[in-house]
Design an enzyme around this catalytic site. Structure first.
Site, PDB file in Angstrom:
ATOM      1  N   LYS A  90     -17.080  20.145  -0.498  1.00  0.00           N
ATOM      2  CA  LYS A  90     -15.720  19.836  -0.939  1.00  0.00           C
ATOM      3  C   LYS A  90     -15.603  18.442  -1.569  1.00  0.00           C
ATOM      4  O   LYS A  90     -16.512  17.625  -1.456  1.00  0.00           O
ATOM      5  CB  LYS A  90     -14.745  19.979   0.241  1.00  0.00           C
ATOM      6  CG  LYS A  90     -14.684  21.412   0.789  1.00  0.00           C
ATOM      7  CD  LYS A  90     -14.209  22.410  -0.242  1.00  0.00           C
ATOM      8  CE  LYS A  90     -13.912  23.783   0.322  1.00  0.00           C
ATOM      9  NZ  LYS A  90     -15.111  24.573   0.661  1.00  0.00           N
TER      10      LYS A  90
HETATM   11  C1  LIG Z   1     -10.079  28.538  -0.123  1.00  0.00           C
HETATM   12  C2  LIG Z   1     -10.774  28.156   1.157  1.00  0.00           C
HETATM   13  N1  LIG Z   1     -10.065  28.144   2.294  1.00  0.00           N
HETATM   14  C3  LIG Z   1     -10.633  27.797   3.470  1.00  0.00           C
HETATM   15  C4  LIG Z   1     -11.958  27.446   3.533  1.00  0.00           C
HETATM   16  C5  LIG Z   1     -12.552  27.093   4.866  1.00  0.00           C
HETATM   17  O1  LIG Z   1     -12.941  25.762   4.912  1.00  0.00           O
HETATM   18  P1  LIG Z   1     -13.843  25.236   6.128  1.00  0.00           P
HETATM   19  O2  LIG Z   1     -15.254  25.527   5.804  1.00  0.00           O
HETATM   20  O3  LIG Z   1     -13.559  23.759   6.184  1.00  0.00           O
HETATM   21  O4  LIG Z   1     -13.374  25.915   7.343  1.00  0.00           O
HETATM   22  C6  LIG Z   1     -12.723  27.420   2.374  1.00  0.00           C
HETATM   23  C7  LIG Z   1     -14.146  27.029   2.428  1.00  0.00           C
HETATM   24  O5  LIG Z   1     -14.910  27.133   1.535  1.00  0.00           O
HETATM   25  C8  LIG Z   1     -12.123  27.793   1.150  1.00  0.00           C
HETATM   26  O6  LIG Z   1     -12.833  27.812   0.008  1.00  0.00           O
END
Ligand SMILES: Cc1ncc(COP(=O)(O)O)c(C=O)c1O
Length: 388
Positions: free
Chosen positions: A189
C-alpha cells in the site's frame, strides 16, 4: 521500437523503506515496549490530524478495521450490506463475519467504483449499511452515496485501503467522515507497515466501541497495565477481537506518514509518464478520472484492453516474458468459490463488473521505480500491442 529485454525482473510492487524507517524500528525494538503502547497512540493522533478526522483507531489490518466498523455500527445477523464485487475479498468477507448478507451493486464502467445510481434498487427493509470501495485510489461519488444513506438511514463504512491521500472535491478521504473510513498499511500500500490498518471516524461512540473491540473487549487503557501506574485490574465489556496495532508498526507508520507527500509526488510523476506514453495506444483505455476525484492516490495504474487481437491473459504473459510484473484488481468476489456456494446457483446481474475484470491489467507503480523502469513498461506495452 525494438525489444531489449531488461535483465532484472521489475516487480509489480515494492515498498519504499529508507534508513529512517529502519532506524525508527530499531529504536522501538530497543525501547522495551513492542506491543500496543505510546507509539501506537501517537500514530493514531498523527493520522487523525493528517486526514482531518476526530478519532483514529490503529488496527493490524484494513480487514480488521472494516469488520470493527460494521460491528461498532451494530450490523449483524439478518441485516444486508450493500457493496461492490470489484474489490478484494476482505471488503465482503468482513460483512459475512458480522452475520450479515452482502448485496452486490454493479460498478460504474468508467471508474471501477460502485455505481451510486444502482444502489437504491438494491435497498430493502433489511439494508443496514453501504461499504463503498475507493477503487485503485479513485474516490467514489461520496455526496451521492451519503445522500442515499441519509434518505434510508444507512451506515457508511468506506473502504479506503487504496485511498490514503485521495481527495474528493478537494477534501482528503477521511476528512470529517460521516461514517467510518478504513485504511490499509499492507506491504503493497501507499503507506506500508507490512501489515496494519486504521479506522477513522468523527463519531465518538463508534470510536470508543472500536477501541474496546480491538483488544478483546477490554476496558479502556488496559494496554497500559504492565507500566508503572497501570493497574492489573481489567474487565471484558464485550467478547472482542485481537485486532490492535502495535508499536513496531506504528514506528514504521509515523515515518511513512511523514514521507507520504514525497512518495505521493513520485507516484503522480510516474502516472503522468504512463499517461503521456500510452495515450495514443488505441488498444488500451487509460484510467478515467471523474472531476470529483481532485487527487488520485495512484495506488494502482489500471489499464483496460479493448482489442480482441490479444487476450488479457496472453498480454500479461507477454509482459512477464519481458520481465515485467503485473496484477489484476480484482477477480470479482461473487465469482469466488465461497461466494458462488453462498449464492447457491443464483446468477447475479453485474455486467460492468464482469466486463471490467475480463480486460484489466495493473501495471507496476511505486515510488522507487525509476523513469527508465516506467519508460521500459510503456515501450513494451506498445511493442506487444503493435505486434498482434
Ligand atoms: C480494496 C481492499 N480492501 C481491503 C483490503 C484489506 O487490507 P488488509 O490487507 O490491510 O487487511 C485490501 C487489501 O489489499 C484491499 O485491496
Amino acid at each position: 521500437m525494438q525489444t531489449m529485454i531488461r535483465k532484472g525482473y521489475l516487480p509489480y510492487c515494492l515498498p519504499d523503506i529508507t534508513e529512517e524507517e529502519i532506524n525508527e524500528v530499531v529504536d522501538t525494538l530497543k525501547s522495551g515496549w513492542l506491543a500496543k503502547g505510546p507509539k501506537t497512540i501517537e500514530f493514531e493522533k498523527q493520522f487523525a490530524d493528517y486526514v482531518g478526522a476526530k478519532y483514529a483507531v490503529g488496527m493490524n489490518s484494513a480487514t480488521a478495521a472494516l469488520h470493527i466498523a460494521l460491528c461498532a455500527a451494530g450490523v449483524g445477523p439478518g441485516d444486508e450490506v450493500i457493496t461492490t464485487s470489484m474489490t478484494f475479498a476482505a471488503s465482503v468477507n468482513t460483512i459475512v463475519h458480522t452475520g450479515a448478507t452482502p448485496v452486490f451493486v454493479d460498478i460504474d464502467s468508467n471508474t471501477g467504483c460502485i455505481d451510486p445510481e444502482q444502489i437504491e434498487a438494491k435497498i430493502t427493509s433489511k439494508t443496514k449499511a453501504i461499504v463503498p470501495v475507493h477503487y485503485a485510489g479513485q474516490a467514489c461519488d461520496l455526496d451521492r452515496i451519503y445522500e442515499i444513506a441519509d434518505k434510508y438511514n444507512l451506515f457508511v463504512s468506506e473502504d479506503a485501503a487504496h485511498a490514503i491521500f485521495t481527495q474528493y472535491k478537494g477534501r482528503m478521504i477521511g476528512c470529517k467522515p460521516k461514517g467510518t473510513v478504513s485504511y490499509s498499511f499492507y506491504a503493497t500500500k501507499n503507506l506500508a507497515t507490512g501489515e496494519g490498518g486504521m479506522l477513522v471516524t468523527d463519531d465518538e461512540e463508534i470510536a470508543n466501541k472500536a477501541r474496546i473491540l480491538v483488544t478483546h473487549g477490554m476496558s479502556r487503557n488496559a494496554w497500559n497495565r504492565y507500566a508503572k501506574g497501570g493497574s492489573w485490574m481489567y474487565d471484558i465489556e464485550e467478547p472482542g477481537y485481537k485486532y490492535n496495532m502495535f508499536d513496531l508498526q506504528a514506528a514504521l507508520g509515523m515515518v511513512q506518514l511523514n514521507r507520504l507527500q514525497e512518495m505521493q509526488s513520485r507516484r503522480e510523476t510516474l502516472a503522468k509518464i504512463y499517461t503521456s506514453g500510452l495515450k495514443d495506444v488505441k488498444a488500451i483505455t487509460l484510467p478515467s478520472i471523474p472531476e470529483f476525484t481532485t487527487t488520485h492516490s495512484w495506488h494502482l495504474f489500471v489499464i483496460t484492453l479493448n482489442t480482441n487481437l490479444i487476450s488479457r491473459n496472453d498480454f500479461i504473459d507477454k509482459l512477464n516474458d519481458r520481465n515485467i510484473g503485473t496484477s489484476v484488481h480484482f477477480i470479482p468476489v461473487h465469482q469466488m468459490t465461497a461466494y458462488k456456494r453462498m449464492l447457491g446457483g443464483q446468477i447475479l446481474e453485474l455486467p460492468n463488473t464482469e466486463k471490467w475484470f475480463e480486460n484489466i491489467v495493473s501495471l507496476p507503480l511505486y515510488p522507487t521505480m525509476t523513469d527508465e523502469d516506467v519508460n521500459y513498461v510503456v515501450n513494451e506495452v506498445k511493442n506487444i500491442l503493435e505486434g498482434v
